[in-house]
Scaffold this motif. Sequence first.
Motif, PDB file in Angstrom:
ATOM      1  N   SER A 181       0.812  -1.218   0.000  1.00 58.13           N
ATOM      2  CA  SER A 181       0.000   0.000   0.000  1.00 58.13           C
ATOM      3  C   SER A 181       0.845   1.268   0.000  1.00 58.13           C
ATOM      4  CB  SER A 181      -0.918   0.010   1.230  1.00 58.13           C
ATOM      5  OG  SER A 181      -0.143  -0.030   2.422  1.00 58.13           O
ATOM      6  N   ALA A 182       2.149   1.146  -0.188  1.00 60.49           N
ATOM      7  CA  ALA A 182       3.043   2.304  -0.097  1.00 60.49           C
ATOM      8  C   ALA A 182       3.107   3.060  -1.406  1.00 60.49           C
ATOM      9  CB  ALA A 182       4.443   1.852   0.315  1.00 60.49           C
ATOM     10  N   GLY A 183       3.410   4.372  -1.294  1.00 62.17           N
ATOM     11  CA  GLY A 183       3.688   5.165  -2.481  1.00 62.17           C
ATOM     12  C   GLY A 183       2.611   6.163  -2.836  1.00 62.17           C
ATOM     13  N   PRO A 184       2.717   6.741  -4.033  1.00 63.02           N
ATOM     14  CA  PRO A 184       1.724   7.719  -4.483  1.00 63.02           C
ATOM     15  C   PRO A 184       0.432   7.048  -4.914  1.00 63.02           C
ATOM     16  CG  PRO A 184       3.327   7.325  -6.215  1.00 63.02           C
ATOM     17  CD  PRO A 184       3.789   6.538  -5.017  1.00 63.02           C
ATOM     18  N   VAL A 185      -0.635   7.823  -4.904  1.00 64.03           N
ATOM     19  CA  VAL A 185      -1.946   7.299  -5.304  1.00 64.03           C
ATOM     20  C   VAL A 185      -2.637   8.300  -6.229  1.00 64.03           C
ATOM     21  CG1 VAL A 185      -2.288   5.853  -3.275  1.00 64.03           C
ATOM     22  CG2 VAL A 185      -2.984   8.249  -3.207  1.00 64.03           C
ATOM     23  N   ASP A 186      -3.719   7.850  -6.865  1.00 62.22           N
ATOM     24  CA  ASP A 186      -4.478   8.705  -7.766  1.00 62.22           C
ATOM     25  C   ASP A 186      -5.225   9.787  -6.992  1.00 62.22           C
ATOM     26  OD1 ASP A 186      -3.692   7.166  -9.937  1.00 62.22           O
ATOM     27  OD2 ASP A 186      -5.458   5.864  -9.827  1.00 62.22           O
ATOM     28  N   VAL A 187      -5.733  10.769  -7.726  1.00 59.37           N
ATOM     29  CA  VAL A 187      -6.614  11.779  -7.141  1.00 59.37           C
ATOM     30  C   VAL A 187      -7.872  11.076  -6.609  1.00 59.37           C
ATOM     31  CG1 VAL A 187      -8.103  13.750  -7.685  1.00 59.37           C
ATOM     32  CG2 VAL A 187      -5.762  13.672  -8.573  1.00 59.37           C
ATOM     33  N   GLU A 210      -6.603  -0.336   8.693  1.00 60.84           N
ATOM     34  CA  GLU A 210      -6.390   0.989   8.105  1.00 60.84           C
ATOM     35  C   GLU A 210      -5.018   1.556   8.453  1.00 60.84           C
ATOM     36  OE1 GLU A 210      -8.510   5.417   8.149  1.00 60.84           O
ATOM     37  OE2 GLU A 210      -9.645   3.651   8.806  1.00 60.84           O
ATOM     38  N   GLY A 211      -4.453   1.127   9.575  1.00 58.91           N
ATOM     39  CA  GLY A 211      -3.120   1.604   9.947  1.00 58.91           C
ATOM     40  C   GLY A 211      -2.042   1.194   8.970  1.00 58.91           C
ATOM     41  N   MET A 212      -2.335   0.220   8.117  1.00 55.01           N
ATOM     42  CA  MET A 212      -1.367  -0.214   7.112  1.00 55.01           C
ATOM     43  C   MET A 212      -1.542   0.481   5.769  1.00 55.01           C
ATOM     44  SD  MET A 212      -0.445  -4.234   7.265  1.00 55.01           S
ATOM     45  CE  MET A 212       0.713  -3.924   5.923  1.00 55.01           C
ATOM     46  N   VAL A 213      -2.351   1.532   5.716  1.00 54.82           N
ATOM     47  CA  VAL A 213      -2.478   2.317   4.495  1.00 54.82           C
ATOM     48  C   VAL A 213      -1.279   3.261   4.470  1.00 54.82           C
ATOM     49  CG1 VAL A 213      -3.875   4.011   3.250  1.00 54.82           C
ATOM     50  CG2 VAL A 213      -4.978   2.101   4.436  1.00 54.82           C
ATOM     51  N   TYR A 214      -0.245   2.877   3.733  1.00 56.83           N
ATOM     52  CA  TYR A 214       1.043   3.563   3.789  1.00 56.83           C
ATOM     53  C   TYR A 214       1.233   4.546   2.634  1.00 56.83           C
ATOM     54  CZ  TYR A 214       2.420  -0.038   7.212  1.00 56.83           C
ATOM     55  OH  TYR A 214       2.515  -0.869   8.310  1.00 56.83           O
ATOM     56  N   PHE A 215       0.164   5.236   2.234  1.00 53.76           N
ATOM     57  CA  PHE A 215       0.293   6.224   1.163  1.00 53.76           C
ATOM     58  C   PHE A 215       1.362   7.256   1.527  1.00 53.76           C
ATOM     59  CE2 PHE A 215      -4.604   5.811   0.486  1.00 53.76           C
ATOM     60  CZ  PHE A 215      -4.438   4.559  -0.065  1.00 53.76           C
ATOM     61  N   ASP A 216       1.932   7.920   0.491  1.00 56.87           N
ATOM     62  CA  ASP A 216       2.905   8.992   0.733  1.00 56.87           C
ATOM     63  C   ASP A 216       2.320  10.092   1.602  1.00 56.87           C
ATOM     64  OD1 ASP A 216       4.854   7.731  -0.754  1.00 56.87           O
ATOM     65  OD2 ASP A 216       4.504   8.915  -2.571  1.00 56.87           O
ATOM     66  N   ALA A 217       1.021  10.311   1.487  1.00 57.26           N
ATOM     67  CA  ALA A 217       0.297  11.221   2.384  1.00 57.26           C
ATOM     68  C   ALA A 217      -1.113  10.663   2.533  1.00 57.26           C
ATOM     69  CB  ALA A 217       0.269  12.642   1.839  1.00 57.26           C
ATOM     70  N   ARG A 218      -1.661  10.762   3.718  1.00 60.28           N
ATOM     71  CA  ARG A 218      -2.969  10.166   3.990  1.00 60.28           C
ATOM     72  C   ARG A 218      -3.700  10.999   5.045  1.00 60.28           C
ATOM     73  NH1 ARG A 218      -1.224   4.882   7.754  1.00 60.28           N
ATOM     74  NH2 ARG A 218      -0.690   6.094   9.617  1.00 60.28           N
ATOM     75  N   LEU A 219      -4.985  10.734   5.213  1.00 58.04           N
ATOM     76  CA  LEU A 219      -5.675  11.214   6.393  1.00 58.04           C
ATOM     77  C   LEU A 219      -5.243  10.347   7.563  1.00 58.04           C
ATOM     78  CD1 LEU A 219      -9.376  11.773   5.226  1.00 58.04           C
ATOM     79  CD2 LEU A 219      -7.516  13.438   5.311  1.00 58.04           C
ATOM     80  N   SER A 220      -4.845  10.978   8.651  1.00 59.51           N
ATOM     81  CA  SER A 220      -4.495  10.197   9.836  1.00 59.51           C
ATOM     82  C   SER A 220      -5.730   9.463  10.342  1.00 59.51           C
ATOM     83  CB  SER A 220      -3.956  11.124  10.929  1.00 59.51           C
ATOM     84  OG  SER A 220      -3.805  10.416  12.147  1.00 59.51           O
TER      85      SER A 220
END
Length: 363
Positions: A181-187, A210-220
Amino acid sequence: MVRTVGVEEELLLVDEDSGEARALSSAVLAIAEKGTAGESPFEPELHRQQLEFSTHPCADMGELAHAVHRWRAQAVRHAADAGASVVALATSPLPVSPKIGTGERYRWLAERFGLTAQEQLTCGCHVHVSVASDEEGVAVLDRVRCWLPVLLALSANSPFWQGQDSQYSSYRSQVWGRWPSAGPVDVHGSAEAYRAGVRALVATGVLKDEGMVYFDARLSHRYPTVEVRIADVCLDPADTVLLATLARGLVETAAREWRAGEPPSGAGTSLLRAASWQAGRSGLEGRLVHPRTWRPEPAPDVLAALLDHVRDALEDSGDLEAAEKAVATVVRRGNGARIQRETLARTGSLRDTVAECVRITAG
């Protein structure tokens, strides 16, 4: 009202003589629990060679700088009591055999992800910036995504891996990218779409929660914040403050764009992955992919473009002059990756390189 910002820093525990990573987090945490009045800011991480602390939300960057210095200094003292040193490096320069921490969650990760989890002895810096709502937060995520690789380049602090030069400025970014789940994601487009996407990811069974959603930026999933997660832990605490300053500037700028009806960039995830790879490879040396042209340009020019992009927000928060000076400093003396390589070239020793970085970590 100025947005609050807080940081989480992951630090490496090392032997004070050899510089090798040591699995002493349990001992250090026990000492910290006794020595900290009130709730301890220190927490365990995936590996027992790591220690994490979190600052409280701060509206003033001087207050944040004080908090970072304070908790780093306490980490140094607690580690010393356990016979170790603390160093803000995103990977261990010396060879290491990572030891997974105790607890059900860490055991699940180790069993589920095997060697990927075993090799994740990497230290990052997560910046939390307050947002008014999930809707504003997702609008911010959609508009900051193109600029995040520049933050990775700024913070790059992991050139060495298992005793060798990786040829990357941030090899941590390569290792971290192995998580599914790491890295950039779509809009995302809306908070509803973001939440639906996260639920769908978790429902696959690949992620524990949900704690493993490792996007480059996410909603906490714990705080009313946007959490910028792309960065290496910074060697110099001044760079941590600069990283937080620029992250807050990006969030405020993105929120203003959203309120003004400006759409996010339509750049695809494949472009962002390429930009992130280049940022991890070269850091502030050579070229970065410019977030407006998607062409390679000198790293100082791209960093200047980021500063210009958030200029109005930084001016309104009173951070512009300090940010300009801090950017000029990091361009001149380099990020953690350059400092590590220059120290190795001067001393000829990775052990001495770690020792120098232990000194810089304390500020």
